[in-house]
Every structure is written in structure tokens, then in C-alpha cells.
Design a protein around this motif. Sequence first.
Motif, PDB file in Angstrom:
ATOM      1  N   UNK A   1       0.832  -1.202   0.000  1.00 33.21           N
ATOM      2  CA  UNK A   1       0.000   0.000   0.000  1.00 33.21           C
ATOM      3  C   UNK A   1       0.864   1.249   0.000  1.00 33.21           C
ATOM      4  N   UNK A   2       1.913   1.239   0.808  1.00 35.74           N
ATOM      5  CA  UNK A   2       2.796   2.409   0.874  1.00 35.74           C
ATOM      6  C   UNK A   2       3.496   2.647  -0.460  1.00 35.74           C
ATOM      7  N   UNK A   3       3.960   1.586  -1.102  1.00 37.52           N
ATOM      8  CA  UNK A   3       4.693   1.750  -2.362  1.00 37.52           C
ATOM      9  C   UNK A   3       3.817   2.394  -3.437  1.00 37.52           C
TER      10      UNK A   3
ATOM     11  N   UNK B   1       2.009   7.496  -6.144  1.00 33.85           N
ATOM     12  CA  UNK B   1       0.971   8.460  -6.483  1.00 33.85           C
ATOM     13  C   UNK B   1       1.318   9.855  -5.950  1.00 33.85           C
ATOM     14  N   UNK B   2       1.843   9.914  -4.719  1.00 33.97           N
ATOM     15  CA  UNK B   2       2.182  11.206  -4.116  1.00 33.97           C
ATOM     16  C   UNK B   2       3.247  11.944  -4.924  1.00 33.97           C
ATOM     17  N   UNK B   3       4.241  11.198  -5.423  1.00 42.78           N
ATOM     18  CA  UNK B   3       5.373  11.837  -6.096  1.00 42.78           C
ATOM     19  C   UNK B   3       5.143  11.956  -7.594  1.00 42.78           C
ATOM     20  N   UNK B   4       4.614  10.891  -8.206  1.00 42.31           N
ATOM     21  CA  UNK B   4       4.403  10.876  -9.657  1.00 42.31           C
ATOM     22  C   UNK B   4       2.978  10.395  -9.973  1.00 42.31           C
ATOM     23  N   UNK B   5       1.963  11.218  -9.717  1.00 43.93           N
ATOM     24  CA  UNK B   5       0.566  10.774  -9.913  1.00 43.93           C
ATOM     25  C   UNK B   5       0.269  10.340 -11.350  1.00 43.93           C
TER      26      UNK B   5
ATOM     27  N   UNK C   1      -5.824   4.077 -13.550  1.00 47.95           N
ATOM     28  CA  UNK C   1      -7.116   4.486 -12.989  1.00 47.95           C
ATOM     29  C   UNK C   1      -7.479   3.679 -11.747  1.00 47.95           C
ATOM     30  N   UNK C   2      -7.191   2.376 -11.780  1.00 46.17           N
ATOM     31  CA  UNK C   2      -7.538   1.531 -10.633  1.00 46.17           C
ATOM     32  C   UNK C   2      -6.716   1.912  -9.406  1.00 46.17           C
ATOM     33  N   UNK C   3      -5.431   2.196  -9.620  1.00 46.51           N
ATOM     34  CA  UNK C   3      -4.584   2.622  -8.505  1.00 46.51           C
ATOM     35  C   UNK C   3      -5.078   3.951  -7.939  1.00 46.51           C
ATOM     36  N   UNK C   4      -5.380   4.882  -8.826  1.00 42.93           N
ATOM     37  CA  UNK C   4      -5.823   6.206  -8.390  1.00 42.93           C
ATOM     38  C   UNK C   4      -7.108   6.120  -7.571  1.00 42.93           C
ATOM     39  N   UNK C   5      -8.063   5.300  -8.028  1.00 47.50           N
ATOM     40  CA  UNK C   5      -9.328   5.146  -7.307  1.00 47.50           C
ATOM     41  C   UNK C   5      -9.128   4.469  -5.954  1.00 47.50           C
TER      42      UNK C   5
ATOM     43  N   UNK D   1      -4.041   4.546   1.521  1.00 44.28           N
ATOM     44  CA  UNK D   1      -3.474   5.479   2.495  1.00 44.28           C
ATOM     45  C   UNK D   1      -3.846   5.079   3.913  1.00 44.28           C
ATOM     46  N   UNK D   2      -5.114   4.730   4.129  1.00 45.14           N
ATOM     47  CA  UNK D   2      -5.534   4.252   5.450  1.00 45.14           C
ATOM     48  C   UNK D   2      -4.760   3.001   5.845  1.00 45.14           C
TER      49      UNK D   2
END
Length: 459
Positions: A135-137, A142-146, A151-155, A161-162
Amino acid sequence: MLLILNDFSAEVRKAFEQIEHNGFYLDGYDIQAENGNLKINIFYNGVMKKILILKNAEYSVDISEIEIYSENVNIRKENGKYFLDADYYDYAEDGEKRNDKLTISFTDAEIECRIHKPNLINFGLKPWNNLFTLAWEIANKYDIFPDCCNERETAFIPLLTELYRLDHLSDNQRFPLLKELFIKHGFSEAAKRLEKIETEADERLRIKRTDRFAEQLNNAKYENVWRELFDKIMESQEGYPPENAPDEKMLLMRERINALMAENGYKGAYPEYIKTELKGKKRHAFYLYFGERYIDDLTRIKCFCGTRELKENEDIGDIYSCMFRDKTKRVCAELSSDLFDENNEIRQDIDNYVKIAIKKAQQEKLTKEEKKAVFTNDGVSVSLPEALITGLLTAIIALIIAIPLFILIGGLISFILFGADGVKDMLHEIPWFKMSAIIFGAVWVIMTVYMLLPFRKYY
């Protein structure tokens, strides 16, 4: 420097700004020369690499032999060429550390982004901890290179994050999506524990509760929740290539392992194999999951070896099923060894490595030679000497507390029932030495076993 950066694309500018902000810390594995260009790994986690390519690069020293460190990187432009100045250090033959300046000249720069599937063999023996890392990876990417996330990762980012915040707790962290998920699977008590973590004002207690909760998630009863999260994460990684494509040597090695596993009655294909058999009246499943692990320029072969006692009509599952705690019905260990010999060829004793892995999965005792041939991790966080010493100290403390307490309570009861003479009789008639020895020995043994078994059998 800002005027110079305007010569480059937005991605390259961002990379140079990252270097300027974070500093420049590289060794021979992070910086490589290829076809006259210099490739610098500026970002890496388990799911992506971002590489800064300096075109037509020339440098003042052999970059493969040095370590570069600098908090003050300077980029300048002279006569149509760009120059990157940084400090570096290496060691003389007498071992003395030497500091010097490195200058890299280049004509242009571009960014190469390599997104890949997570290499599951890099993880350990605790399934939820592996999930936190995954989850962190992805959230970190996403935080550094969104733009590098699908699309699935972004959603999926809010839930990810939780999830990783259970391992990297932050102030005012809330877990609405995780609570909803636990309730959906019938674990309202887990949702209530998350609420206590959210509302705990004492930071020390909040961290302690979070750590305890995260550890207890590795119990088998939470496997279905883990499965749903794990499957969603892996589905979001579909379409990405593996981190390292196997070369001809690797493919031959995998074919050999396939053949050896088939000879020993296992079904499946590299990297995962399963075999079931009856042991007495109970059905057991044995699992092996192989993979290559790349550490700098070193390649190791690693294997998770699992054993599981199956209930009647229970699904066989996979290697991860063995990593959940379920008394002694599930056991998982890992083996690893160098894959190549000194001549950079696949080791000739790969057959022996597979044999050892099979024995480990089937809970057969390894010989001394077999133990020396591989690195073994049974998930034992405490060694036997450490457990014995802990048990000894606990027994001493227990004895110091138990004997005076027994005298106090026993004396009080004797005085109430029989008066002062009853107290004297109690002190003379009770075999204090024998009782102390029994208490001391029992506490020592119980504590030693307690320190060892949860880690040896369950993790």
C-alpha cells in the motif's frame, strides 16, 4: 540554476529540483553508463523506477567505483554544454577515505519511467505487514508521480493510504474505509478498535494500540479481509511488466525447478507449487513459492516454504494461507541462497536447493550440511539463548514476588483460623525450598516456551 532548468522538459526540471532539494546520494548501483549516456536512478520503490538520463555524458572519474554524496549540487551551462558538479568520496588502498569533486558534462537530459509489478518474493512472513508495504509503495508513487498511476490505482488511493497508515501512523488519522470493510466481513470489534485508535489523545498509547492491532491482524480469522485487499492491489498491478525480465539462464533454471517439483509430486509451475497428502488421518498441504531477489549486483534465489493442516472440505489456498497464525496448523519459513557462482553461471547445486526447500515445506529435519547451504528464516524473532535468559529473569522476579505474597496471605489466613501458633506451624511445615524450586522451574520453562513458539510456529 532556474534559468538553466528552463532548457529542459517539466519532468527533467522536476528531477533536477528533486536532486537540489534532497541532495545527491548515489553509489555504483544507482548510476550507470550506457551507450555514451549516464543513467541515474533518482527514485525507486517496489513498483517503479524513475531514471534521469544525461545525454552524451562525460565525467571526471570512473563513476562505477565511487560513492557520490552532496547536499549542494550545482548545475551550470557553458559553451552549449551542461555541467553537474557534486562531491564524492572513495577509499585509497590503505583504507583512508578521500573526498573530491565530480563533474559530469552532458548535452541534454530526459526522464525514463519504469513501472513494474511488485516482486512478492521481496516480502517477509507476515501477510498484513506485506500489505502495508504494498500500500505504501503505490501511495508513495501516487504522491510523487501521480501521472504514473493507472485508474484503478488512483481510485484505490484513499483506502491504500488508510492501510499503510496502520504501519506509519500520523496525527488525526482516520480509518472510515477500513472500518467499513471490517464491519462488512463481520468484525465489528476490529472497527471499534480502530475508533479507539482514532480518538486516543495520548500519542504513546495510540502508537501502542496501533502496533498491537496491526500485529493481531495476522491471525487467521482476518484472512478474508486481507484477501480482498490483496486481490484488489494485485488487480491494480495487472498490465505492468515484471521488474526484471528473465534471461536465458533464468529460464533454464525455472524449467529445471519445474521438472524437479513434478518429480516430487507437486502441481503448478514456476513460481508456485502445491502438493497434498495424508499424514495419519489428517490432510496436509505443502506449498513452495520461488523467486529471484535482486540486491544491487547480487541475485539470490528465495523460496517461501509452507505447511498447512487442512480441515474437512477446506479450500487449499496458497502460500499466503500458511503465513496466518492458526495455532500450529500453519507454518511458513523462507530459504535463500546465491543464485550464481563465481563465474556468473547458475549454480550447479540448484537441485540440492530445491531438495532442501521441499524438506522444509514438508517439515522434515535438515542435516547440518543442508542448513549451511542456505540462509533459513523460520520467522524466529527471539533466539533460544535470548528466550532462556528472558525466562530466567522472569522466574527470578516471579519468585521474589510470589514467596513474600504467599507468606503474607497464608500467614493472614492461618492467624485468623488458628492464631499465632497457626502462623508458626505454617512457616515450619511448608517445604519452602521445594515449592520455590517448582515455581522457579515452571515459570522459567513456560516463559521460555512462550518467547519461542509464537514466532517459530506462527510467523
